[in-house]
Design an enzyme around this catalytic site. Structure first.
Site, PDB file in Angstrom:
ATOM      1  N   LEU A   1      61.065  42.052 112.466  1.00 40.14           N
ATOM      2  CA  LEU A   1      61.707  40.742 112.565  1.00 40.14           C
ATOM      3  C   LEU A   1      61.168  39.938 113.756  1.00 40.14           C
ATOM      4  CD1 LEU A   1      65.305  39.759 112.136  1.00 40.14           C
ATOM      5  CD2 LEU A   1      64.548  39.745 114.492  1.00 40.14           C
TER       6      LEU A   1
ATOM      7  N   ASP B   1      78.299  30.206 118.808  1.00 43.76           N
ATOM      8  CA  ASP B   1      79.305  29.396 119.503  1.00 43.76           C
ATOM      9  C   ASP B   1      80.563  30.229 119.776  1.00 43.76           C
ATOM     10  OD1 ASP B   1      80.425  27.187 120.638  1.00 43.76           O
ATOM     11  OD2 ASP B   1      80.746  26.102 118.762  1.00 43.76           O
TER      12      ASP B   1
ATOM     13  N   HIS C   1      79.426  34.619 127.969  1.00 46.63           N
ATOM     14  CA  HIS C   1      77.977  34.539 127.732  1.00 46.63           C
ATOM     15  C   HIS C   1      77.338  35.919 127.862  1.00 46.63           C
ATOM     16  CE1 HIS C   1      78.289  30.315 127.402  1.00 46.63           C
ATOM     17  NE2 HIS C   1      78.479  30.061 128.680  1.00 46.63           N
TER      18      HIS C   1
HETATM   19  C1  FPP Z   1      78.058  28.361 123.055  1.00 50.59           C
HETATM   20  O1  FPP Z   1      79.305  28.850 123.411  1.00 50.59           O
HETATM   21  C2  FPP Z   1      77.054  29.246 123.571  1.00 50.59           C
HETATM   22  C3  FPP Z   1      76.053  28.896 124.425  1.00 50.59           C
HETATM   23  C4  FPP Z   1      75.849  27.533 124.931  1.00 50.59           C
HETATM   24  C5  FPP Z   1      75.129  29.902 124.934  1.00 50.59           C
HETATM   25  C6  FPP Z   1      74.699  30.878 123.915  1.00 50.59           C
HETATM   26  C7  FPP Z   1      74.012  31.980 124.557  1.00 50.59           C
HETATM   27  C8  FPP Z   1      74.205  33.271 124.223  1.00 50.59           C
HETATM   28  C9  FPP Z   1      75.106  33.717 123.161  1.00 50.59           C
HETATM   29  C10 FPP Z   1      73.440  34.342 124.883  1.00 50.59           C
HETATM   30  C11 FPP Z   1      71.994  34.082 124.733  1.00 50.59           C
HETATM   31  C12 FPP Z   1      71.218  35.239 125.027  1.00 50.59           C
HETATM   32  C13 FPP Z   1      69.948  35.209 125.401  1.00 50.59           C
HETATM   33  C14 FPP Z   1      69.245  36.469 125.474  1.00 50.59           C
HETATM   34  C15 FPP Z   1      69.223  33.964 125.742  1.00 50.59           C
HETATM   35  P1  FPP Z   1      80.237  27.948 124.318  1.00 50.59           P
HETATM   36  O2  FPP Z   1      79.977  28.300 125.746  1.00 50.59           O
HETATM   37  O3  FPP Z   1      80.034  26.527 123.968  1.00 50.59           O
HETATM   38  O4  FPP Z   1      81.641  28.447 123.881  1.00 50.59           O
HETATM   39  P2  FPP Z   1      82.958  27.569 123.776  1.00 50.59           P
HETATM   40  O5  FPP Z   1      82.692  26.502 122.746  1.00 50.59           O
HETATM   41  O6  FPP Z   1      84.000  28.541 123.334  1.00 50.59           O
HETATM   42  O7  FPP Z   1      83.220  27.017 125.139  1.00 50.59           O
END
Ligand code: FPP
Length: 240
Positions: A128, A17, A34
């Site tokens: 892993l 997150d 992201h």
């Molecule tokens: C939450 O942060 C994150 C997500 C919804 C997406 C997570 C995805 C990644 C970290 C990359 C994934 C990688 C692959 C290879 C699939 P948020 O956008 O809710 O952050 P915020 O709460 O600060 O707005």
């Protein structure tokens, strides 16, 4: 190294997150967070593998995330494609095996095809297991497991009295991990302390660790610190 005490650490699950806030702090668009988050998936995967963790389950896209703006959803659905394009050589060099769980038939065809190819390419790797939760939601997973078992009862394959916790676990999306199906440790970054419909059944006895760091900033040392914390906690599974 992760298993250097009598307290095993085989399965780590992470709610990644804070990508959006990481970007906002830098006056960048959310998708830049992201992208950086995706880069960090590579780093933490390699660290976890070297620390001897067997399964790393990452919450990459929830069934609720479809509610985000279309542009962001499209970007998130491209991330697995970019990730495997860029990092497959690293995953192979590190002997990492890819798995994806979620309601996969609802993914865009290209995302689905790329993830299936990554699973195929890495299927003989023995390090892993990097397990992405993509279009995953835990309540829906539990409901669909209940439906599946109900169908088996209706068709006479099993009796309702055969259904126990072990059978239910085995029929969840994590069932394929056998003795590693339940996470030992759940990590959530960015200061939030919620489960957000992630692995509700599987987390029944997991330790939880939270950090204020945003996911793109979460590094190997943070992971090691959380593992140390975990190993210093006394996990009793309800016993004394
Ligand atoms: C939450 O942060 C994150 C997500 C919804 C997406 C997570 C995805 C990644 C970290 C990359 C994934 C990688 C692959 C290879 C699939 P948020 O956008 O809710 O952050 P915020 O709460 O600060 O707005």
């Amino acid at each position: 190294m992760a298993n250097n005490t009598d307290k095993p650490l085989n399965h780590v699950a992470i709610i990644m997150d804070g990508n959006g806030r990481w970007a906002k702090k830098r006056f960048l668009p959310r998708v830049a967070g992201h992208k950086q988050g995706m880069e960090n998936v590579r780093n933490i995967t390699i660290s976890a593998n070297r620390l001897g963790i067997k399964v790393l389950t990452l919450y990459a896209f929830s069934t609720e995330n479809w509610g985000r703006p279309t542009e962001e959803v499209n970007y998130l659905m491209r991330l697995p494609i970019d990730f495997f394009d860029k990092f497959m050589p690293d995953l192979m060099a590190e002997n990492v095996k890819v798995n994806v769980m979620g309601f996969l038939d609802e993914l865009p065809p290209k995302t689905l095809a790329t993830t299936k190819r990554a699973i195929e390419t890495t299927k003989h790797n023995t390090g892993l297991v990097l397990n992405f939760a993509l279009n995953y939601g835990s309540r829906r997973e539990i409901v669909s497991t209940a439906q599946k078992l109900a169908d088996e009862v209706a068709s006479g394959k099993i009796q309702s009295s055969d259904i126990d916790e072990a059978m239910f676990s085995k029929n969840l999306m994590t069932g394929m991990f056998d003795e590693y199906q339940d996470p030992d440790l759940l990590i959530r970054t960015s200061g939030e302390q919620r489960i957000s419909n992630f692995l509700l059944w599987q987390l029944a006895y997991s330790e939880m660790a939270f950090t204020d760091k945003y996911w793109p900033d979460f590094n190997e040392q943070d992971l090691k610190d959380m593992i140390d914390q975990y190993q210093n906690r006394d996990r009793r599974f309800g016993k004394i």
